[in-house]
Design an enzyme around this catalytic site. Structure first.
Site, PDB file in Angstrom:
ATOM      1  N   GLU A  11       0.827  -1.215   0.000  1.00  0.00           N
ATOM      2  CA  GLU A  11       0.000   0.000   0.000  1.00  0.00           C
ATOM      3  C   GLU A  11       0.861   1.266   0.000  1.00  0.00           C
ATOM      4  O   GLU A  11       0.544   2.233  -0.682  1.00  0.00           O
ATOM      5  CB  GLU A  11      -0.942  -0.004   1.212  1.00  0.00           C
ATOM      6  CG  GLU A  11      -2.125  -0.959   1.066  1.00  0.00           C
ATOM      7  CD  GLU A  11      -3.198  -0.446   0.101  1.00  0.00           C
ATOM      8  OE1 GLU A  11      -3.212   0.755  -0.213  1.00  0.00           O
ATOM      9  OE2 GLU A  11      -4.016  -1.266  -0.356  1.00  0.00           O
ATOM     10  N   GLU A  70       2.095   1.624  -3.538  1.00  0.00           N
ATOM     11  CA  GLU A  70       1.025   2.007  -4.480  1.00  0.00           C
ATOM     12  C   GLU A  70       0.595   3.463  -4.289  1.00  0.00           C
ATOM     13  O   GLU A  70       0.274   4.164  -5.235  1.00  0.00           O
ATOM     14  CB  GLU A  70      -0.206   1.108  -4.289  1.00  0.00           C
ATOM     15  CG  GLU A  70      -0.036  -0.291  -4.846  1.00  0.00           C
ATOM     16  CD  GLU A  70      -1.207  -1.213  -4.508  1.00  0.00           C
ATOM     17  OE1 GLU A  70      -1.082  -2.405  -4.782  1.00  0.00           O
ATOM     18  OE2 GLU A  70      -2.238  -0.741  -3.958  1.00  0.00           O
ATOM     19  N   GLU A  71       0.569   3.910  -3.026  1.00  0.00           N
ATOM     20  CA  GLU A  71       0.009   5.237  -2.753  1.00  0.00           C
ATOM     21  C   GLU A  71       1.045   6.356  -2.735  1.00  0.00           C
ATOM     22  O   GLU A  71       0.692   7.525  -2.862  1.00  0.00           O
ATOM     23  CB  GLU A  71      -0.767   5.207  -1.423  1.00  0.00           C
ATOM     24  CG  GLU A  71      -1.958   4.251  -1.517  1.00  0.00           C
ATOM     25  CD  GLU A  71      -2.855   4.201  -0.285  1.00  0.00           C
ATOM     26  OE1 GLU A  71      -3.909   3.571  -0.365  1.00  0.00           O
ATOM     27  OE2 GLU A  71      -2.495   4.796   0.755  1.00  0.00           O
TER      28      GLU A  71
HETATM   29 MG   LIG Z   1      -5.566   3.714   0.983  1.00  0.00          MG
END
Ligand SMILES: [Mg+2]
Length: 323
Positions: free
Chosen positions: A201, A204-205
Site C-alpha cells: 500500500e 502504491e500510494e
Molecule cells: Mg488507501
C-alpha cells in the site's frame, strides 16, 4: 450403481456400488427418504431427479458432525430442477437428522441461485457469499445453532515510514470521511501478510519502497463506515524505506510529504491515530524502538507445510530458550 439422486442422500461411506446392496441401502435410507425419492406421482427414485436429468450432488461429512453439499457438481440445469431439488433436499435432511448430523452446508453457484430460494423455504439461511458461490446453512443439532458466523472484521494496514531525518511519510486524503494527515495504507488482500499489505500500500500510494520492521498499533472499531456492516481492524506498521522520492497516487491522495515527527505529534490536522502513533514513535526514537516494536517470528503450523506469523514484544534469548 445407485441413481445419482439416491446416492446423494447417502453419507459418502454408504454411497458404494456393491452389487445387490440396493435393498439394504433402501432400508438404511428410511421411509422419509424413500417416499420423497418416489415423488408425488410415485414413480420411484428416478422421479427425484434422474428422469429430469438432475444428477444430485454428493454430500460430504465434515469432522464436526455436519455435512457439506456442493451444488456445482450438478449437471447443467434441466426443466423442473427446483422441484426435484426440493424433494431431494427434504428427503436428505430427514435422513441426515436420523443419522444425527448436526448441520448442513449448501454451496450454491450463482447461476443456480434459484436453488437457494428452494433451500430457504426449507429453513436454510445464507452464511456467506464469495466469488460466484453462496453458502447456506441449516442447523440440525439440539438447541440453538453452534455454527460459527462468517468473518466479523475487515483488515486495513498502514505503513509508517521514517527517512534519515526522522521525518514521517504522511498523506492528506480527499476521499476519507475525516480529512487530515494520515499514514498511507489500505485494505489487506485475501491471504496477504500484514507487513506485505503495508509495504504494497505504501508503494502504491506514495511510490516509496520499504521493508516491514514491526507493528506499532492496532485499532478495532465496530460498525465501521465502509466495512459493509462489519468491524474494522486497522494495524499500523513501522517500515524502513529503501527509496525516498515521492510519486503519489492522485486518486487517493491530495498531498503527500515527509513531516518532522515532532511536528506530526503536535499538529491539529492529523487523525487521532496518526497523532498517537507519532507520539509513540517519538518515544521509540528517543528511548529505543525495542520499547514500542511488536515484532514478528515465523513458525511451522500444525497443518503440514503451512507456516504462521506470531507477533509479540521482543522476548529475551534466555526466555525464548525455556523448554
Ligand atoms: Mg488507501
Amino acid at each position: 450403481m445407485l441413481p445419482a439422486g439416491r446416492r446423494a442422500a447417502l453419507p459418502e461411506a454408504e454411497a458404494g456400488t456393491a452389487p445387490g446392496a440396493a435393498a439394504s441401502r433402501r432400508a438404511m435410507a428410511g421411509p422419509a427418504l424413500w417416499r420423497a425419492l418416489r415423488g408425488a406421482r410415485g414413480r420411484g427414485p428416478a422421479a427425484a431427479g434422474g428422469s429430469w436429468g438432475w444428477g444430485g450432488p454428493r454430500p460430504r461429512p465434515d469432522k464436526y458432525g455436519g455435512v457439506s453439499v456442493e451444488l456445482a457438481e450438478l449437471r447443467r440445469p434441466r426443466r423442473r430442477e427446483r422441484a426435484a431439488f426440493g424433494r431431494w433436499l427434504r428427503a436428505s435432511v430427514a435422513q441426515w437428522q436420523q443419522e444425527g448430523r448436526v448441520a448442513v452446508w449448501l454451496h450454491v453457484p450463482i447461476l443456480r441461485s434459484g436453488l437457494a430460494a428452494v433451500a430457504a423455504s426449507q429453513g436454510f439461511d445464507f452464511h456467506h457469499a464469495e466469488s460466484g458461490s453462496a453458502t447456506l446453512t441449516r442447523w440440525l443439532g439440539e438447541g440453538p445453532s453452534r455454527l460459527p458466523a462468517f468473518a466479523s472484521h475487515q483488515l486495513g494496514v498502514a505503513g509508517e515510514v521514517q527517512n534519515r531525518l526522522h521525518t514521517s511519510l504522511i498523506f492528506f486524503s480527499p476521499m476519507q470521511t475525516v480529512n487530515g494527515w494520515k499514514f498511507p495504507g489500505g485494505l489487506s488482500n485475501p491471504g496477504e501478510d500484514i507487513g506485505d499489505t503495508a509495504v504494497r500500500e505504501v508503494f502504491e500510494e506514495t511510490g516509496i519502497k520499504s521493508e516491514f520492521k514491526s507493528i506499532l498499533s492496532i485499532r478495532q472499531q465496530h460498525k465501521h463506515p465502509g466495512a459493509f456492516g462489519k468491524s474494522d481492524m486497522y494495524i499500523i506498521c513501522r517500515l524502513q524505506p529503501s527509496s525516498f522520492t515521492i510519486n503519489f497516487c492522485q486518486q487517493e491522495c491530495l498531498r503527500c510529504e515527509w513531516m518532522d515527527l515532532d511536528e506530526l505529534a503536535r499538529t491539529k490536522h492529523a487523525t487521532p491515530i496518526t497523532s498517537n502513533v507519532a507520539k509513540l514513535l517519538l518515544y521509540g526514537y528517543r528511548e529505543g524502538f525495542d520499547k514500542i516494536d511488536i515484532t514478528m517470528r515465523e513458525f511451522p503450523a500444525v497443518y503440514t507445510g503451512l507456516f504462521y506469523k506470531l507477533y509479540h514484544r521482543e522476548l529475551p534469548e534466555s526466555y525464548r530458550n525455556i523448554t
